[in-house]
Write an enzyme that holds these catalytic residues in place. Structure first.
Site, short mmCIF file in Angstrom:
data_model
loop_
_atom_site.label_atom_id
_atom_site.label_comp_id
_atom_site.label_asym_id
_atom_site.label_seq_id
_atom_site.Cartn_x
_atom_site.Cartn_y
_atom_site.Cartn_z
N GLY A 120 39.02 39.80 42.65
CA GLY A 120 38.54 38.85 41.64
C GLY A 120 38.04 39.59 40.42
CG ASN A 121 38.02 38.16 36.82
OD1 ASN A 121 37.16 37.37 36.43
ND2 ASN A 121 39.29 37.81 36.97
CG HIS A 122 32.33 41.34 36.95
ND1 HIS A 122 31.64 41.34 38.13
CD2 HIS A 122 32.78 42.61 36.77
CE1 HIS A 122 31.64 42.55 38.65
NE2 HIS A 122 32.34 43.34 37.85
CB SER A 123 35.57 35.30 34.61
OG SER A 123 35.45 34.05 34.00
CB ALA A 127 39.04 36.25 33.58
#
Ligand code: CTP
Length: 395
Positions: free
Chosen positions: A206-209, A273
Site C-alpha cells: 500500500g502507500n501512505h495516502s 494514489a
C-alpha cells in the site's frame, strides 16, 4: 436571475470601458443592484454620467471629495460580488502587487466579497508573460479570472484579448448566483486514497495516502452543487452520507469502479494514489517464513488516468495529480501530456506540509497551454477550493 444581487462594478481605463454601459444596463434589467467605481483613467473612455444614470447611483472615483474622506471602501462589504470589467493591464498589475493608489484599489484590497475580473487588452499584451503571471497571482488570491474573447481588437489586430461580451458576463453571473452553486447539474467523479494490493490474506502493498485531499475536493464540488461520485481506497476518514461513495481495495477494483461511472461524468479528478504494481499471484494462505529473504513477483497495474485520457469524449474534463520527489515540474508536465489530462496538480514530497498524511498541501497546477499556477501551503480544504476554482475556469 440576479434579483437583489449586489454587484460592485469596477471600470478601468481600457477601450472596452464603453461596454461597461451595456453591462450596467443588462445587470439592472436582470434585477441586480449595481454600484460603479471608476479609475481616473476610465473616465477618458466612458462618461461617469452615463454609468451613474444607468446604475441609478452616483459613480465614485476618489477617496477624497471636497476635502472630506469618503468611506466608499465599505462598498466591498456591501457587494455580493465585485466585478472588474474591463480590467486593464495597469490595474491588473496593481492588484497583483497590492498597490493602493486609487479608490478602486482601496476597495479591492479591502473587499470581503468574491472578486471576478474580465481582462481586456491587445493580443500581444495578452500573451506577455507578465500578464499571465499577474493573472495567476490573482487566481492564487481566490479571484476569478473570466476568459477573454477572440476577435477584432481596438488596435485593428484580430486575436485574443477582447473583453468577454456583457451578455455572456451576465449569464456567467446568473450561473454563479444559482444558489451559490455554479456547478449544479455537473456530474463529477473523484478518486481518493490508496489502494491495497494483497500479498496474502494478512499482508498487502500500500502507500501512505490518507484520502484527505480527495475527500476535500469531493466536498468542495458538492458544496458548489455538483453531483459527486467518490471512489475511495481503504482509509479511516468519516465520509458524509450525502456523498455517493464507492469503496474499493485494489487498483483493479478502482479501475472497475471508474469504468462504470466515467461515461456520464463531466469532470473527473484523479487524486488517488493508485499502486503502480500488484503481486502477480496472491497467496491464498499466509506466507510462512522459510528463508531470510522473500521475493514477490509484481505486475504493473493499469494506469487508470491514462486509460480515461484515451477514452474521454470532448467536453469531459480530466484532472490528474502528480506526486513527485525530484524534477517535479518536468515529471508533472510529462504526465499532463502522456495521460491526456486537462490539468495536472503537482505536489512534491520535498515541500514541507505537502503530500501524504498532512492536513495541509502545497500545489502547482499545470494546464495544456503551458501555464503554471503556484499556490502557497494551505489547508487541504483551501487547496480543494483552489483546485475546483481552476477547474471552473476551464469550464
Ligand atoms: N494513476 C492512476 N492509475 C495508476 C497510477 C496512477 O490513475 N495505476 C493516476 C493518479 O491517480 C494520479 C496520476 O495518475 O492522478 C499520477 O500518479 P503518480 O503516482 O504521481 O504517478 P504515476 O503515473 O504512477 O508515475 P510514477 O509513479 O512513475 O511517478
Amino acid at each position: 436571475m440576479l434579483e437583489g444581487k449586489k454587484i460592485l462594478l469596477g471600470v478601468t481605463g481600457s477601450i472596452a470601458a464603453y461596454k461597461a454601459a451595456i453591462l450596467v444596463r443588462l445587470l439592472i434589467k436582470a434585477g441586480a443592484e449595481v454600484r460603479v467605481i471608476m479609475t481616473p483613467a476610465a473616465k477618458d473612455f466612458v462618461s461617469p454620467l452615463t454609468l451613474s444614470t444607468l446604475s441609478r447611483h452616483p459613480v465614485v472615483m476618489d477617496l477624497v471629495h471636497e476635502n472630506t474622506w469618503e468611506n466608499h471602501v465599505s462598498l466591498g462589504r456591501w457587494a455580493d460580488i465585485m466585478l472588474l470589467a474591463p480590467l486593464s493591464c495597469n490595474t491588473l498589475s496593481k492588484m497583483a502587487s497590492g498597490n493602493c493608489d486609487n479608490l478602486l484599489m482601496a476597495v479591492y484590497l479591502s473587499a470581503t466579497c468574491k472578486v471576478a475580473v474580465a481582462p481586456a487588452m491587445d493580443e500581444d499584451m495578452w500573451h506577455h508573460p507578465a500578464i499571465k503571471r499577474n493573472l495567476q497571482i490573482l487566481t492564487t488570491f481566490g479571484n476569478i479570472v473570466l476568459p477573454v474573447d477572440s476577435g477584432e481588437l481596438a488596435s485593428g489586430l484580430i486575436g485574443e484579448g477582447r473583453m468577454m461580451e456583457p451578455a455572456v458576463m451576465v449569464d456567467w453571473l446568473k450561473d454563479y448566483f444559482s444558489n451559490g452553486k455554479p456547478l449544479s447539474g455537473k456530474k463529477v467523479m473523484v478518486t481518493a486514497g490508496p489502494t491495497y494490493e494483497p500479498i496474502d490474506p494478512v499482508r498487502f502493498i500500500g502507500n501512505h495516502s490518507s484520502g484527505k485531499m480527495g475527500l476535500a475536493i469531493a466536498l468542495e464540488f458538492e458544496k458548489l452543487g455538483a453531483e459527486v461520485n467518490l471512489i475511495i481506497g481503504p482509509n479511516s476518514l468519516d465520509i458524509p452520507d450525502s456523498l455517493k461513495t464507492i469503496r474499493v481495495q485494489t487498483a483493479v477494483d478502482m479501475l472497475a469502479a471508474c469504468k462504470s461511472v466515467f461515461p456520464t461524468i463531466d469532470i473527473t479528478v484523479m487524486s488517488a494514489a493508485v499502486a503502480d504494481f500488484t503481486p502477480t499471484n496472491t497467496s491464498q494462505q499466509k506466507i510462512k517464513k522459510s528463508n531470510s529473504t522473500l521475493s514477490i513477483a509484481l505486475t504493473e497495474t493499469k494506469d487508470i488516468l491514462k486509460y480515461l485520457g484515451e477514452i474521454k469524449k470532448p467536453g469531459q474534463l480530466l484532472i490528474g495529480f502528480a506526486l513527485e520527489t525530484s524534477d517535479e515540474e518536468n515529471y508533472a508536465k510529462k504526465k499532463l501530456v502522456e495521460k491526456n489530462a486537462d490539468l495536472i496538480v503537482l505536489n512534491s514530497l520535498n515541500d514541507e506540509g505537502a503530500g501524504f498524511g498532512h492536513d495541509t498541501n502545497k500545489i502547482t497546477i499545470f494546464d495544456k497551454l503551458g501555464n503554471a499556477q503556484y499556490f502557497d501551503t494551505k489547508s487541504k480544504k483551501e487547496v480543494a477550493v483552489d483546485i475546483v476554482n481552476s477547474i471552473i475556469q476551464l469550464l
